[in-house]
Design an enzyme around this catalytic site. Structure first.
Site, PDB file in Angstrom:
ATOM      1  N   LYS A 160      10.874 -24.046  11.236  1.00  0.00           N
ATOM      2  CA  LYS A 160      10.897 -23.921   9.762  1.00  0.00           C
ATOM      3  C   LYS A 160      10.301 -22.597   9.307  1.00  0.00           C
ATOM      4  CE  LYS A 160       8.561 -27.568   8.315  1.00  0.00           C
ATOM      5  NZ  LYS A 160       7.971 -28.068   9.569  1.00  0.00           N
ATOM      6  N   LYS A 202      -0.056 -33.598  14.979  1.00  0.00           N
ATOM      7  CA  LYS A 202       1.292 -34.144  14.804  1.00  0.00           C
ATOM      8  C   LYS A 202       2.058 -33.346  13.743  1.00  0.00           C
ATOM      9  CE  LYS A 202       3.410 -38.506  13.433  1.00  0.00           C
ATOM     10  NZ  LYS A 202       4.168 -37.895  12.341  1.00  0.00           N
ATOM     11  N   ASP A 255       2.309 -31.456  19.899  1.00  0.00           N
ATOM     12  CA  ASP A 255       2.230 -32.867  20.284  1.00  0.00           C
ATOM     13  C   ASP A 255       3.050 -33.070  21.557  1.00  0.00           C
ATOM     14  OD1 ASP A 255       4.797 -32.910  19.314  1.00  0.00           O
ATOM     15  OD2 ASP A 255       4.251 -33.854  17.421  1.00  0.00           O
ATOM     16  N   LYS A 276      -0.967 -29.075   9.097  1.00  0.00           N
ATOM     17  CA  LYS A 276      -1.630 -27.981   9.836  1.00  0.00           C
ATOM     18  C   LYS A 276      -1.411 -26.627   9.183  1.00  0.00           C
ATOM     19  CE  LYS A 276       0.568 -28.647  13.537  1.00  0.00           C
ATOM     20  NZ  LYS A 276       1.249 -29.785  12.957  1.00  0.00           N
TER      21      LYS A 276
END
Ligand code: SF4
Length: 260
Positions: free
Chosen positions: A35, A4, A120, A9
């Site tokens: 990002k 998620k 996800d 991560k």
């Protein structure tokens, strides 16, 4: 590495990259996120230009523009992402990965290529790369909370449909009840019929070093969290067997997270 959004991560991916490179392996990390922050803590806090930013401007990409040497010579690449509100459906990644393969041999010449993507339910970063054979093995990052486990379970559903291979589950701790959280995620991995890779404890030092533009592996080689990253790296590089996950029914998943 899937999980998620916001579950940590990128922190895990960059630290595992740093730990694996320390063992003498050639490592590449490819971040896929608008990002573009999968690689910043390997690049001394600097953001690197993404492949899609070059392609959007109609420029050809050259290896030196998009592959940047980070800590311990880790090759750092950022795919970039679509404009807000415009879905990507994984197409951007495939274009970017295809172009990267055409212009550079870093992927072929690496012992480990870590691909860091949310993957996800709303992200095309799972299906497309698996379908196009860019993914040998998936690792899922989750905490013991319901939503990240729900996303992790969905990723397993996706892998089942795509016939993808799962290496195992990494627990990135978010809760205060450490022992219980580890137990839940271990049981989750058990019920998925996959391997529980490691439990990464939540320590403020990790974020502190990230703000300085460093992974904890680089900044504090003796820290307990660095040791965990070394174990994860070791497990990934020596994994003998992959698994086909067996996703949980919704009620089983809820039952499991209620025990915290
Ligand atoms: S694959 Fe996922 S993370 Fe990557 S740009 Fe598309 S939606 Fe965003």
């Amino acid at each position: 590495m899937y999980g998620k959004g916001g579950i940590g991560k990128s922190t895990i991916a960059s630290n595992v990259a740093a730990a694996t490179a320390e063992e003498g392996y050639r490592v590449t990390i490819i971040g896929c996120d608008p990002k573009g922050d999968s690689t910043t803590s390997l690049m001394g806090g600097e953001r690197i230009p993404s492949i899609l930013s070059y392609l959007k401007e109609g420029n050809e990409i050259k290896e030196e523009d998009v592959v940047h040497k980070g800590y311990n010579d880790v090759n750092c690449v950022e795919v970039g992402g679509p404009e807000p509100g415009i879905g990507c459906a994984g197409r951007g990644i495939i274009v970017a990965l295809d172009q990267l393969k055409e212009e550079s041999d870093v992927v072929d010449n690496s012992d480990l290529v870590i691909y860091d993507v949310p993957g996800d339910i709303v992200c095309g970063g799972l299906a497309m790369p698996v379908r196009k054979n860019y993914v040998d093995m998936a690792y899922i990052v989750t905490s013991g909370e319901y939503l990240p486990m729900y996303a992790a379970n969905n990723i397993c559903r996706g892998l089942t449909v795509l016939d993808g291979e799962l290496g195992g589950v990494i627990c990135n701790s978010r809760l205060n009840n450490e022992k219980q959280e580890e137990k839940i995620v271990k049981e989750f991995a058990n019920q998925l019929d996959t391997k529980f890779i490691a439990y990464v404890p939540r320590r403020n030092k990790v974020q502190e070093y990230e703000r300085q533009g460093k992974t904890i592996v680089e900044a504090n080689p003796k820290h307990e969290v660095t040791k965990v990253y070394k174990q994860i790296s070791n497990q990934i590089m020596n994994l003998k067997q992959t698994t086909k996950p067996n996703p949980l029914q919704e009620n089983k998943l809820r039952e499991l997270t209620r025990t915290i």
